[in-house]
Design an enzyme around this catalytic site. Structure first.
Site, mmCIF file in Angstrom:
data_model
loop_
_atom_site.group_PDB
_atom_site.id
_atom_site.type_symbol
_atom_site.label_atom_id
_atom_site.label_comp_id
_atom_site.label_asym_id
_atom_site.label_seq_id
_atom_site.Cartn_x
_atom_site.Cartn_y
_atom_site.Cartn_z
ATOM 1 C CB CYS A 4 -1.010 -0.061 1.221
ATOM 2 S SG CYS A 4 -1.926 1.531 1.592
ATOM 3 C CG ASP A 30 -3.100 14.543 -4.172
ATOM 4 O OD1 ASP A 30 -4.147 13.850 -3.811
ATOM 5 O OD2 ASP A 30 -2.518 14.264 -5.410
ATOM 6 C CG HIS A 46 -4.080 -0.741 5.171
ATOM 7 N ND1 HIS A 46 -3.581 -0.394 4.058
ATOM 8 C CD2 HIS A 46 -4.990 -1.856 4.486
ATOM 9 C CE1 HIS A 46 -4.108 -0.896 2.855
ATOM 10 N NE2 HIS A 46 -4.929 -1.681 3.352
ATOM 11 C CB THR A 94 -6.533 5.626 -7.561
ATOM 12 O OG1 THR A 94 -6.052 6.772 -6.792
ATOM 13 C CG2 THR A 94 -7.057 6.117 -8.766
ATOM 14 C CG HIS A 99 -7.130 8.647 0.509
ATOM 15 N ND1 HIS A 99 -7.670 7.510 0.238
ATOM 16 C CD2 HIS A 99 -7.716 9.522 -0.283
ATOM 17 C CE1 HIS A 99 -7.838 7.567 -1.082
ATOM 18 N NE2 HIS A 99 -7.879 8.751 -1.453
HETATM 19 P P1 5GP Z 1 -8.232 8.633 -4.735
HETATM 20 O O1 5GP Z 1 -8.597 8.991 -6.063
HETATM 21 O O2 5GP Z 1 -8.037 7.305 -4.198
HETATM 22 O O3 5GP Z 1 -9.410 9.197 -3.867
HETATM 23 O O4 5GP Z 1 -6.941 9.627 -4.374
HETATM 24 C C1 5GP Z 1 -5.823 9.202 -4.267
HETATM 25 C C2 5GP Z 1 -4.912 10.475 -4.323
HETATM 26 O O5 5GP Z 1 -3.564 10.189 -3.922
HETATM 27 C C3 5GP Z 1 -4.786 11.121 -5.622
HETATM 28 O O6 5GP Z 1 -5.150 12.430 -5.727
HETATM 29 C C4 5GP Z 1 -3.426 11.018 -6.035
HETATM 30 O O7 5GP Z 1 -2.664 12.325 -6.822
HETATM 31 C C5 5GP Z 1 -2.650 10.781 -4.576
HETATM 32 N N1 5GP Z 1 -1.447 10.055 -4.721
HETATM 33 C C6 5GP Z 1 -1.155 8.710 -5.348
HETATM 34 N N2 5GP Z 1 -0.028 8.498 -5.272
HETATM 35 C C7 5GP Z 1 0.783 9.396 -4.440
HETATM 36 C C8 5GP Z 1 1.962 9.429 -3.950
HETATM 37 O O8 5GP Z 1 2.795 8.733 -4.115
HETATM 38 N N3 5GP Z 1 2.125 10.572 -3.153
HETATM 39 C C9 5GP Z 1 1.263 11.569 -2.840
HETATM 40 N N4 5GP Z 1 1.478 12.633 -1.934
HETATM 41 N N5 5GP Z 1 -0.004 11.595 -3.300
HETATM 42 C C10 5GP Z 1 -0.218 10.447 -3.930
HETATM 43 ZN ZN ZN Z 2 -2.302 1.352 3.736
#
Ligand code: 5GP
Ligand code: ZN
Length: 110
Positions: A4, A30, A46, A94, A99
């Site tokens: 993860c 982000d 988690h 994703t 979160h």
């Molecule tokens: P979801 O679409 O799952 O609600 O949001 C996941 C968020 O995590 C996305 O806005 C994406 O830009 C952010 N994200 C994905 N990988 C990383 C990372 O490695 N570091 C940071 N800081 N944000 C991430």
């Molecule tokens: Zn996790």
């Protein structure tokens, strides 16, 4: 093995721009901001979905919302902000680690 990405950020194995951390949550920027201020608030515990809430997690999330509210001005969100919790594929979740998106720093156009 836990692959993860948010657990790895919490563990410090992947770098992030951390804004806040305590024993229950971490808040970091982000990597692909969709607003002037776009932070992610991530519980250290988690789990992916609200269907996995139990009493302990529900109480933790309650404290988390209070914490976000008290920290918001220090993040440049004095004029308001939006919280988003994507759940599942139709929402475009994703990362399967629960979160809270914290977005603001501007008048949000959507
Ligand atoms: P979801 O679409 O799952 O609600 O949001 C996941 C968020 O995590 C996305 O806005 C994406 O830009 C952010 N994200 C994905 N990988 C990383 C990372 O490695 N570091 C940071 N800081 N944000 C991430
Ligand atoms: Zn996790």
């Amino acid at each position: 093995m836990n692959d993860c990405i948010f657990c790895k950020i919490i563990a410090g194995e992947i770098p992030s721009r951390k804004k806040y951390e305590d024993d229950e949550i971490v808040i970091f920027e982000d990597i692909e901001p969709k607003a002037n201020v776009h932070l992610l608030c991530v519980p250290k515990d988690h789990f992916a979905y609200l269907t996995e809430l139990n009493d302990r997690r529900a109480e933790m999330l309650g404290r988390t919302f209070s914490k976000i509210a008290s920290l918001a001005p220090s993040f440049g969100l004095e004029k308001g902000y939006r919280l988003i919790v994507n759940q599942g594929d139709d929402a475009g979740q994703t990362v399967k680690h629960l979160h809270i998106h914290i977005m603001g720093g501007q008048e949000l156009p959507f």
